[in-house]
Enzyme design. Sequence first.
Site, PDB file in Angstrom:
ATOM      1  N   CYS A   1      15.289   2.033   5.121  1.00 52.38           N
ATOM      2  CA  CYS A   1      16.583   1.497   5.099  1.00 52.38           C
ATOM      3  C   CYS A   1      16.658  -0.015   4.964  1.00 52.38           C
ATOM      4  CB  CYS A   1      17.252   1.614   6.366  1.00 52.38           C
ATOM      5  SG  CYS A   1      17.278   3.481   6.740  1.00 52.38           S
TER       6      CYS A   1
ATOM      7  N   ARG B   1      12.805  -0.618  -2.020  1.00 50.97           N
ATOM      8  CA  ARG B   1      12.337  -0.256  -0.691  1.00 50.97           C
ATOM      9  C   ARG B   1      12.471   1.249  -0.784  1.00 50.97           C
ATOM     10  NH1 ARG B   1      12.662  -4.370   3.552  1.00 50.97           N
ATOM     11  NH2 ARG B   1      12.998  -2.675   4.962  1.00 50.97           N
TER      12      ARG B   1
ATOM     13  N   TRP C   1      17.668   5.483   4.025  1.00 53.06           N
ATOM     14  CA  TRP C   1      16.650   6.334   3.754  1.00 53.06           C
ATOM     15  C   TRP C   1      16.413   7.418   4.987  1.00 53.06           C
ATOM     16  CZ3 TRP C   1      11.603   7.383   6.104  1.00 53.06           C
ATOM     17  CH2 TRP C   1      10.978   8.211   5.089  1.00 53.06           C
TER      18      TRP C   1
ATOM     19  N   ASN D   1      18.985  -0.100  11.011  1.00 49.81           N
ATOM     20  CA  ASN D   1      17.691   0.286  10.570  1.00 49.81           C
ATOM     21  C   ASN D   1      16.817   0.854  11.927  1.00 49.81           C
ATOM     22  OD1 ASN D   1      18.305  -0.466   8.097  1.00 49.81           O
ATOM     23  ND2 ASN D   1      16.525  -2.079   7.601  1.00 49.81           N
ATOM     24  N   GLY D   2      15.790   1.846  11.562  1.00 51.74           N
ATOM     25  CA  GLY D   2      15.307   2.072  12.719  1.00 51.74           C
ATOM     26  C   GLY D   2      15.407   3.425  13.348  1.00 51.74           C
TER      27      GLY D   2
ATOM     28  N   GLU E   1      -7.567   6.838  -3.192  1.00 51.23           N
ATOM     29  CA  GLU E   1      -6.349   5.934  -3.784  1.00 51.23           C
ATOM     30  C   GLU E   1      -6.132   6.294  -5.145  1.00 51.23           C
ATOM     31  OE1 GLU E   1      -4.519   3.969  -2.671  1.00 51.23           O
ATOM     32  OE2 GLU E   1      -3.614   2.933  -4.314  1.00 51.23           O
TER      33      GLU E   1
ATOM     34  N   LYS F   1      -2.282   7.844  -5.845  1.00 52.35           N
ATOM     35  CA  LYS F   1      -1.465   7.246  -6.666  1.00 52.35           C
ATOM     36  C   LYS F   1      -0.731   8.420  -7.661  1.00 52.35           C
ATOM     37  CE  LYS F   1      -0.702   4.037  -5.939  1.00 52.35           C
ATOM     38  NZ  LYS F   1      -1.432   3.446  -4.743  1.00 52.35           N
TER      39      LYS F   1
ATOM     40  N   GLU G   1       1.837  10.569  -5.408  1.00 47.22           N
ATOM     41  CA  GLU G   1       2.910   9.859  -5.155  1.00 47.22           C
ATOM     42  C   GLU G   1       3.882   9.592  -6.249  1.00 47.22           C
ATOM     43  OE1 GLU G   1       1.481   5.403  -4.152  1.00 47.22           O
ATOM     44  OE2 GLU G   1       2.994   6.113  -2.904  1.00 47.22           O
TER      45      GLU G   1
ATOM     46  N   HIS H   1     -19.410  22.321  -0.234  1.00 51.20           N
ATOM     47  CA  HIS H   1     -19.215  22.738   0.830  1.00 51.20           C
ATOM     48  C   HIS H   1     -17.769  23.416   0.961  1.00 51.20           C
ATOM     49  CE1 HIS H   1     -22.836  21.136   2.350  1.00 51.20           C
ATOM     50  NE2 HIS H   1     -22.725  20.181   1.778  1.00 51.20           N
TER      51      HIS H   1
ATOM     52  N   LYS I   1       9.195   1.985   0.263  1.00 54.55           N
ATOM     53  CA  LYS I   1       8.103   0.800  -0.041  1.00 54.55           C
ATOM     54  C   LYS I   1       7.795   0.308   1.473  1.00 54.55           C
ATOM     55  CE  LYS I   1       5.597  -2.097  -2.193  1.00 54.55           C
ATOM     56  NZ  LYS I   1       4.455  -1.349  -2.841  1.00 54.55           N
TER      57      LYS I   1
HETATM   58  C1  AGP Z   1       1.059   3.095  -1.380  1.00 54.55           C
HETATM   59  O1  AGP Z   1       1.000   3.213  -2.992  1.00 54.55           O
HETATM   60  C2  AGP Z   1       2.149   3.608  -0.751  1.00 54.55           C
HETATM   61  N1  AGP Z   1       3.241   3.399  -1.147  1.00 54.55           N
HETATM   62  C3  AGP Z   1       1.842   3.696   0.722  1.00 54.55           C
HETATM   63  O2  AGP Z   1       0.607   4.469   1.264  1.00 54.55           O
HETATM   64  C4  AGP Z   1       1.579   2.212   1.618  1.00 54.55           C
HETATM   65  O3  AGP Z   1       0.359   1.888   1.152  1.00 54.55           O
HETATM   66  C5  AGP Z   1       1.718   2.329   3.184  1.00 54.55           C
HETATM   67  O4  AGP Z   1       2.964   3.180   3.425  1.00 54.55           O
HETATM   68  C6  AGP Z   1       1.301   1.087   3.756  1.00 54.55           C
HETATM   69  O5  AGP Z   1       2.235   0.143   3.506  1.00 54.55           O
HETATM   70  P1  AGP Z   1       1.807  -1.215   3.930  1.00 54.55           P
HETATM   71  O6  AGP Z   1       0.617  -1.681   2.971  1.00 54.55           O
HETATM   72  O7  AGP Z   1       3.143  -2.094   3.621  1.00 54.55           O
HETATM   73  O8  AGP Z   1       1.382  -1.348   5.342  1.00 54.55           O
END
Ligand code: AGP
Length: 613
Positions: A2, A27, A79, A104-105, A486, A490, A493, A509, A608
Site C-alpha cells: 500500500c 510498490r 495491496w 497502510n499496515g 536467487e 527471480k 517471481e 538425496h 516492492k
Molecule cells: C526480490 O526480488 C523480492 N522482490 C523480495 O524477495 C525482496 O528482496 C524482499 O521482500 C526483501 O525486501 P527488502 O530487501 O526491501 O527488505
Amino acid sequence: MCGIVGAIAQRNVSEILLEGLRRLEYRGYDSAGLAILSAEGDIQRTRALGKVIELEKAIHAETDGKGLQGSIGIAHTRWATHGVPSKENAHPHMSSDDVVLVHNGIIENYQDLKAELKTQGYVFNSQTDSEVVIHLIHRELKLHDFGQAVKNAISHLEGAYALAIMQKGNQDELWVARQGSPLVIGVGMDEYYVGSDPLALLQVTDRFIYLEEGDLAHITRKKLTILDKDHNVVERDVSVFDHKVGTASKGEYKHFMLKETFEQPTVIKQCLEGRISATKVLDQAFGVKAADILDQVEAVQIIACGTSYHSGMVTKYWIEKYAGIPCQVEVASEFRYRHTVIAKNTLLITISQSGETADTLAALRKAKEQGLLASMTVCNVPGSSLVRESDLCLMTNAGPEIGVASTKAFTTQLTALLLLTVALAKRNGMSEAAETEIVTALHQLPGLVEKALALDPVIEKISQLFADKHHSLFLGRGPMYPIAQEGALKLKEISYIHAEAYPAGELKHGPLALVDEDMPIIAVAPKNDLLEKLVSNLEEVKARGGELFVFADESVNLYDLDDQHLVSLPTVPCCLEPIVYIIPLQLLSYHVAVLKGTDVDQPRNLAKSVTVE
Ligand code: AGP
C-alpha cells in the site's frame, strides 16, 4: 505494498495526489483511490480496481472530464491483506460522509473493534481492517474535537499503521499518524505533503521529515506540529533528499527491471566510491563509530528476507572463509518468532533494499532487546526505518530500485558486504596481500559485470527454450548455492515458472527423482575448487535425460556436457563469482517473463516494499 499520498496546499491538489500515486506504482498494488475536500467542504471520493490509470478514468467519468478540485486531499494504492481486491475495499474509507482516511499496515485487533462498533450501530461497507479506524474516529468525534478524536481512536489500535485523515467541512487540518508503517511529511512553501515514501513527493519537494514510531502530526498550511507517542510536542529534523541517488524513470528501456539490471556496473562503482583505495578497504567506509565496534565482533547474525536473505547467505560463506568468525543467517519472519540465542559480542546485520520490511524491522527490534554488541543495516534507502534504528549503516547507493524483482540492490548489497567481510577479516589476521587481492578484484568488478551483461543476446535466445516449461531446477555449490536460490527466486517471481534451488551435492538425496526431459536444470559453474564436484553432479543429471543449461567459466573444458546448453563467462576472481554469475540468471528470468507476457515490473500478488507481516 500500500502507498499513501496526501497534500494540504495553496492550489488544487488533485494532480499532486495522482502523480504521487503513479510514482508509488512500483510498490505493487491492486486498486487505487483518492478523496479531496471540495470548496464547500464535502468529501469527494473516487476509487477504482486496477491501476492508477483506471482511477483517472473513473474521475474523468464522474466529473464529466472536469477533474476533482480542492486544496486538501488524501490518496492511496492498496495491496490487499484483508478482503479481496475490489472497489469497495479500496481506500479512502469513510464514516457517514463525515471523516475519511487512508491506511497502510494491519490492524491486528480489528475483529474485536469491528464487533464492538457494530453493536454501536456502525455499518461496514468493506471487508478491510482499515474501516474500523475511521468508524472509531467518527465515534470519538461525537465527544471530542478532530485532534482528540484521532488520538483516542488510535489508542485502541493494535498492529501497524500509517494513517492520513481528513474531516468534512475542515479544509484547514490534516492529521497523520504512524506506528510500524513508514510515513514522511514533505515540506513546501505554506504547503505540506504526506507520503509513505519520499519518491511519491519528489515532484513537489525535496525536503522531508521522517516520522518516528508512535508519532502523530497535525498539519495546517502554515504550521506542522508533531507529537510523540506520549503526545508531547517534538521537533523532527528536516532532511534534504539526495537527488544523486537517481530518479525513477525507465529511460530507453522497456522495463525498470531491465534498466536496473544494466545499471549494475555503474551502481557497483557508486557503492565502492570513497570506500576503497588502490589496495585497501578504507576504515571510514563504515562510518565514524564503526572501528571500535568492528574491533570487538566475535560473531555475526544476519537477518533479511527474499533476495536480501540470499545476499546474507553468500556473506556467510565469505565471513567464515575470510574472517574466520561464526556467521548465522536467518529469514527475518522466522527469527522474530523463534526462541533465539545471541552469542556474546554479536554484530547483528540486517540487509534490506527498502529499509522498511516489517519482518526485518521486527527482528532487529527483538534482537536489540536480547542484547547485541551492535546492529548494522546494509540498506539502499537513506532515512528508512532500518537506517534510523540501527547503530551503523552501510548504504548500498544503488539509487531507487523500482522493479519488484530485485537486481541492482542485490549486487550492491554483495559488494558492500564483501567490503565489510574484509574489514572484519583484517581484524582477524587477514594479510595485507590477501586484502590487496580482494580490493584489486573489486576494482575489476564493474568491467566483469559489463562482460556478463554482454551475454544478453545469447541469453535472450536461450530463454525461448523456457517459455513452455512449468518447472525448473537451479544448482550451485558453495557460495554459488545462494546464487542458484536467487536465480530461482527471480524466475518464479516474474515468469511464474516453478523454480527450486538445491546445493548440487543434495541432488541424489531426492530431487534427482524429478529429472526428466521436461525439467530444465540451470547450473552456475565458475572455475573454483568445487567445479569438479559440480560437474559430476551435472553428469548425474545428464545420465537421466535432463536438459542442462550451464553458465560456466570460459577457460573450463566441459566436453562431457558439450551437447548441452553452455554459456561461457569470463574468468572471475573467486571472491567475485557470486556477484558476476547472478547477472545471466537475472537476464534469463527477464527474457522468459517477457516471452510469457507477464507484468515484469509489477508481478502478480507481489509488492516492492513489504511493510506488513
Ligand atoms: C526480490 O526480488 C523480492 N522482490 C523480495 O524477495 C525482496 O528482496 C524482499 O521482500 C526483501 O525486501 P527488502 O530487501 O526491501 O527488505
